[in-house]
Design an enzyme around this catalytic site. Structure first.
Site, short mmCIF file in Angstrom:
data_model
loop_
_atom_site.label_atom_id
_atom_site.label_comp_id
_atom_site.label_asym_id
_atom_site.label_seq_id
_atom_site.Cartn_x
_atom_site.Cartn_y
_atom_site.Cartn_z
N GLY A 137 13.54 6.53 4.61
CA GLY A 137 13.50 5.08 4.75
C GLY A 137 12.10 4.55 4.97
N THR A 139 10.87 1.68 2.43
CA THR A 139 10.94 0.32 1.88
C THR A 139 11.85 -0.57 2.72
N PRO A 141 13.34 -4.92 3.14
CA PRO A 141 13.57 -6.12 2.33
C PRO A 141 12.28 -6.92 2.07
N SER A 145 5.92 -2.72 -1.97
CA SER A 145 4.63 -2.12 -2.33
C SER A 145 3.68 -2.04 -1.15
N ILE A 170 17.45 2.62 -0.62
CA ILE A 170 17.24 3.99 -0.14
C ILE A 170 18.16 4.97 -0.89
N ARG A 276 21.22 12.37 -40.06
CA ARG A 276 21.72 11.05 -40.47
C ARG A 276 21.18 10.68 -41.87
N LEU A 346 18.36 6.27 -33.38
CA LEU A 346 19.82 6.49 -33.45
C LEU A 346 20.60 5.25 -33.89
N GLY A 347 19.89 4.15 -34.15
CA GLY A 347 20.61 2.93 -34.57
C GLY A 347 21.65 2.55 -33.55
N GLU A 371 8.59 4.88 -5.86
CA GLU A 371 7.46 5.78 -5.55
C GLU A 371 6.14 5.15 -5.97
P1 TGC Z 1 -4.38 2.28 2.98
O1 TGC Z 1 -5.20 1.45 3.91
O2 TGC Z 1 -4.93 2.64 1.65
O3 TGC Z 1 -3.96 3.64 3.70
C1 TGC Z 1 -3.43 3.64 5.01
C2 TGC Z 1 -3.74 4.99 5.66
O4 TGC Z 1 -3.10 6.03 4.90
C3 TGC Z 1 -4.09 6.96 4.41
N1 TGC Z 1 -3.64 7.39 3.10
C4 TGC Z 1 -3.08 8.57 2.87
N2 TGC Z 1 -2.85 9.63 3.66
C5 TGC Z 1 -2.24 10.71 3.13
N3 TGC Z 1 -1.84 10.75 1.85
C6 TGC Z 1 -2.04 9.70 1.02
N4 TGC Z 1 -1.61 9.74 -0.23
C7 TGC Z 1 -2.68 8.55 1.52
N5 TGC Z 1 -3.02 7.35 0.99
C8 TGC Z 1 -3.60 6.65 1.97
C9 TGC Z 1 -5.37 6.16 4.38
O5 TGC Z 1 -6.49 7.02 4.45
C10 TGC Z 1 -5.24 5.33 5.64
O6 TGC Z 1 -5.46 6.16 6.76
P2 TGC Z 1 -6.06 5.56 8.12
O7 TGC Z 1 -6.25 6.77 8.98
O8 TGC Z 1 -7.32 4.86 7.71
O9 TGC Z 1 -5.02 4.62 8.64
O10 TGC Z 1 -2.95 1.58 2.83
P3 TGC Z 1 -2.54 0.18 2.20
O11 TGC Z 1 -1.69 -0.52 3.21
O12 TGC Z 1 -3.74 -0.55 1.67
O13 TGC Z 1 -1.60 0.58 0.99
C11 TGC Z 1 -2.07 1.31 -0.07
C12 TGC Z 1 -0.98 1.47 -1.15
C13 TGC Z 1 -0.62 0.12 -1.77
C14 TGC Z 1 -1.57 2.34 -2.22
C15 TGC Z 1 0.27 2.14 -0.56
O14 TGC Z 1 0.84 1.44 0.46
C16 TGC Z 1 1.32 2.46 -1.60
O15 TGC Z 1 1.27 3.54 -2.16
N6 TGC Z 1 2.31 1.55 -1.85
C17 TGC Z 1 3.46 1.88 -2.71
C18 TGC Z 1 4.68 2.07 -1.84
C19 TGC Z 1 5.56 3.18 -2.32
O16 TGC Z 1 5.19 4.01 -3.15
N7 TGC Z 1 6.75 3.24 -1.79
C20 TGC Z 1 7.65 4.31 -2.12
C21 TGC Z 1 8.86 4.29 -1.22
S1 TGC Z 1 9.77 5.78 -1.30
C22 TGC Z 1 10.52 5.76 -2.78
O17 TGC Z 1 10.32 4.94 -3.60
C23 TGC Z 1 11.47 6.86 -3.00
S2 TGC Z 1 12.26 6.84 -4.53
C24 TGC Z 1 12.85 8.40 -4.39
C25 TGC Z 1 13.57 8.92 -5.53
O18 TGC Z 1 14.75 8.55 -5.67
O19 TGC Z 1 13.00 9.79 -6.23
P1 FAD Z 2 7.42 -5.50 -4.84
O1 FAD Z 2 6.49 -4.76 -3.94
O2 FAD Z 2 7.97 -6.79 -4.36
O3 FAD Z 2 6.68 -5.73 -6.23
C1 FAD Z 2 7.15 -6.66 -7.21
C2 FAD Z 2 6.13 -6.69 -8.34
O4 FAD Z 2 4.86 -7.12 -7.84
C3 FAD Z 2 5.92 -5.32 -8.98
O5 FAD Z 2 5.75 -5.47 -10.36
C4 FAD Z 2 4.62 -4.85 -8.34
O6 FAD Z 2 3.91 -3.96 -9.17
C5 FAD Z 2 3.86 -6.17 -8.19
N1 FAD Z 2 2.85 -6.12 -7.13
C6 FAD Z 2 3.04 -5.87 -5.80
N2 FAD Z 2 1.86 -5.86 -5.16
C7 FAD Z 2 0.90 -6.09 -6.10
C8 FAD Z 2 -0.52 -6.16 -6.06
N3 FAD Z 2 -1.21 -5.97 -4.94
N4 FAD Z 2 -1.17 -6.42 -7.23
C9 FAD Z 2 -0.49 -6.58 -8.38
N5 FAD Z 2 0.86 -6.51 -8.47
C10 FAD Z 2 1.54 -6.26 -7.36
N6 FAD Z 2 12.27 3.29 -1.17
C11 FAD Z 2 12.37 4.13 -0.10
O7 FAD Z 2 11.71 3.95 0.92
N7 FAD Z 2 13.21 5.22 -0.16
C12 FAD Z 2 13.97 5.49 -1.23
O8 FAD Z 2 14.71 6.49 -1.26
C13 FAD Z 2 13.91 4.61 -2.36
N8 FAD Z 2 14.71 4.80 -3.44
C14 FAD Z 2 14.75 3.87 -4.42
C15 FAD Z 2 15.71 3.96 -5.43
C16 FAD Z 2 15.78 2.99 -6.42
C17 FAD Z 2 16.84 3.07 -7.46
C18 FAD Z 2 14.85 1.94 -6.45
C19 FAD Z 2 14.87 0.91 -7.55
C20 FAD Z 2 13.90 1.82 -5.45
C21 FAD Z 2 13.86 2.75 -4.41
N9 FAD Z 2 12.96 2.63 -3.34
C22 FAD Z 2 13.02 3.50 -2.28
C23 FAD Z 2 12.11 1.44 -3.23
C24 FAD Z 2 10.86 1.46 -4.11
O9 FAD Z 2 9.92 2.34 -3.61
C25 FAD Z 2 10.33 0.03 -4.19
O10 FAD Z 2 11.24 -0.70 -4.99
C26 FAD Z 2 8.93 -0.03 -4.76
O11 FAD Z 2 7.99 0.55 -3.88
C27 FAD Z 2 8.50 -1.47 -5.09
O12 FAD Z 2 8.79 -2.35 -4.04
P2 FAD Z 2 9.58 -3.72 -4.36
O13 FAD Z 2 10.78 -3.39 -5.16
O14 FAD Z 2 9.77 -4.41 -3.07
O15 FAD Z 2 8.62 -4.55 -5.29
#
Ligand code: TGC
Ligand code: FAD
Length: 392
Positions: A137, A139, A141, A145, A170, A276, A346-347, A371
């Site tokens: 957990g 993400t 509401p 991102s 989630i 086909r 595949l039409g 991710e």
């Molecule tokens: P930022 O200031 O860049 O970083 C905060 C702190 O984190 C450190 N850091 C890392 N540490 C370890 N590994 C990494 N990859 C790291 N990246 C950054 C960084 O050095 C800093 O440390 P400190 O000590 O200075 O505090 O953070 P930000 O708030 O500016 O955000 C950066 C950003 C936008 C790239 C990041 O928040 C991001 O990647 N956003 C995307 C969110 C995301 O990917 N959510 C995924 C949710 S889980 C999911 O989607 C599961 S789907 C699963 C499935 O079904 O397969």
């Molecule tokens: P938002 O962050 O609201 O983004 C909306 C749009 O704005 C996107 O196009 C984005 O690229 C754009 N945007 C945002 N910020 C910027 C910026 N700075 N500059 C330019 N463009 C920007 N999360 C978990 O924690 N655990 C899970 O297991 C998990 N599973 C998932 C399963 C599914 C099926 C889905 C669809 C999502 C899941 N997620 C999970 C959540 C997922 O990680 C988020 O949906 C994702 O990180 C994007 O967040 P959001 O949907 O709130 O979009």
């Protein structure tokens, strides 16, 4: 659904670069997908249900904790084997790969990396065998991102913590036994907590009406004054870097997994184009269809080489977050483009559940969003090469 006739493309003889162990692990996963996933997956996607009967099979092929040491129940494999397993599972369905990704990289990885020895022993073997299923957990509401703004919080009550908040989107939430949840303490510092099903005030409602990842269960995690025992806090890392570290591992697996979906679409389209007949010839004899197929195999081959090199770097502990971002972004986009093109080959048949392509295409719309979205990964690469942060 048509019988699974999949033949894996390997245009650049990349198999020659794999070890015998890599090939054994990959082939076992491939056979399992053919036998236990392909025959049932369309039905489960249509009815929007996760096929729970495949959990034990996922555990047997090493999909739960492939790189977690054997002493904790993991498969003790290297990062390339982990990638190959994800590739094969996603060849079957991205939703099934999601379940494995979450279990391995988002639940077992943080417990192994940030947890105590007691937590490792208590949870990891059960997660590896599939007796326990986990969710992750991060993400919320109002925070997708930008997880650093999370509102879920916990308070130290002396002998326990009190957790309040909500997580949305989630994977695995509706049936998880435990959830690794990221929340802020009273100082605003992010920590991971292990929340167990059955704790009072913890609920996991399912999210319905998805057109994507229908064979994966998605839901919420709701915490209403949940009492968390103190020993359930992951003590060895705090701050946003802790969950982001888990994402590195999961995004790496997705970069491989997306190739599986792309390979399945390409293989299906190639076979169809040779069979086909229109205007007296197989459609594969026409230049327009050959262009589609030739571009598909070119992009798949480039993606295969990208992840193989990334896997080598990861095995050496050298892969950076930005390198992983590039591979996740490129390969998922590549797979989605191939799914769209293959569907056209595949039409009308391409829109039916007789073939896997439309399901892959719809699934990949989630994979390109979760991710870290396509845009976010581009900005991570942009930040890495310019040294300038577009997020702040
Ligand atoms: P930022 O200031 O860049 O970083 C905060 C702190 O984190 C450190 N850091 C890392 N540490 C370890 N590994 C990494 N990859 C790291 N990246 C950054 C960084 O050095 C800093 O440390 P400190 O000590 O200075 O505090 O953070 P930000 O708030 O500016 O955000 C950066 C950003 C936008 C790239 C990041 O928040 C991001 O990647 N956003 C995307 C969110 C995301 O990917 N959510 C995924 C949710 S889980 C999911 O989607 C599961 S789907 C699963 C499935 O079904 O397969
Ligand atoms: P938002 O962050 O609201 O983004 C909306 C749009 O704005 C996107 O196009 C984005 O690229 C754009 N945007 C945002 N910020 C910027 C910026 N700075 N500059 C330019 N463009 C920007 N999360 C978990 O924690 N655990 C899970 O297991 C998990 N599973 C998932 C399963 C599914 C099926 C889905 C669809 C999502 C899941 N997620 C999970 C959540 C997922 O990680 C988020 O949906 C994702 O990180 C994007 O967040 P959001 O949907 O709130 O979009």
């Amino acid at each position: 659904m048509k019988p699974d006739l999949f033949e894996a493309p390997d245009y650049y003889n990349i198999d020659d670069l794999l070890s015998e162990e890599h090939k054994l692990v990959r082939d076992a996963a491939r056979q399992w997908v053919k036998r236990d996933v392909s025959p049932i997956i369309e039905e489960y996607a249509q009815k929007a249900e996760f096929p729970k009967q495949i959990i034990s099979g996922l555990a047997e092929i090493g999909a739960f904790g492939p790189y977690i040491p054997e002493e904790y129940g993991g498969a003790g494999l290297d990062q390339i084997s982990y990638g190959l397993i994800m590739q094969e599972i996603e060849r079957g369905d991205s939703g099934v790969r999601s379940t494995a990704s979450v279990q391995s990289s988002l639940v077992m990885y943080p417990i192994y990396t940030y947890g105590t020895e007691e937590q490792r022993k208590k949870y990891l073997p059960k997660l590896a065998s599939g007796e326990f299923m986990g969710s992750f957990g991060l993400t919320e509401p109002n925070h997708g991102s930008n997880p650093s703004g999370m509102e879920t919080k916990y308070k130290d009550m002396g002998d326990h913590y009190l957790l309040n908040g909500a997580k949305l989107w989630i994977s695995n939430s509706p049936f998880c036994d435990i959830a690794v949840v990221w929340a802020k303490n009273e100082d605003g510092r992010i920590h991971g907590l292990i929340v167990e099903r059955g704790m009072e005030g913890f609920s996991t409602p399912e999210t319905h009406n998805k057109w994507s990842l229908r064979a994966s269960a998605t839901g919420e995690l709701i915490f209403d004054n949940v009492k968390i025992p103190k020993e359930n806090l992951l003590p060895n890392k705090s701050g946003l870097g802790a969950p982001l570290g888990c994402l590195d591992s999961a995004r790496y697996g997705i970069a491989w997994g997306a190739i599986g979906a792309a390979m399945d679409c390409y293989d299906t389209a190639l076979r169809y184009a040779k069979e086909r007949i229109q205007f007296g010839k197989p459609i594969g004899a026409y230049q327009l269809q050959q262009k589609k197929l030739a571009e598909m195999i070119t992009e798949i081959t480039k993606a295969q080489l990208l992840v193989l090199r990334l896997g080598q770097l990861k095995n050496q502990g050298k892969a950076t977050t930005a390198q992983i971002s590039m591979a996740k972004r490129n390969n998922v986009d590549m797979a989605l483009t191939i799914a769209r093109e293959a569907r056209q080959v595949l039409g009308a048949m391409g829109i039916t559940g007789e073939y896997s392509i439309m399901r892959h295409m719809m699934n990949l719309e989630s994979v390109i969003t979760y991710e870290g979205t396509h845009d976010i990964h581009l900005l991570i690469t942009g930040m890495d090469i310019t040294g300038l942060n577009a997020f702040k």
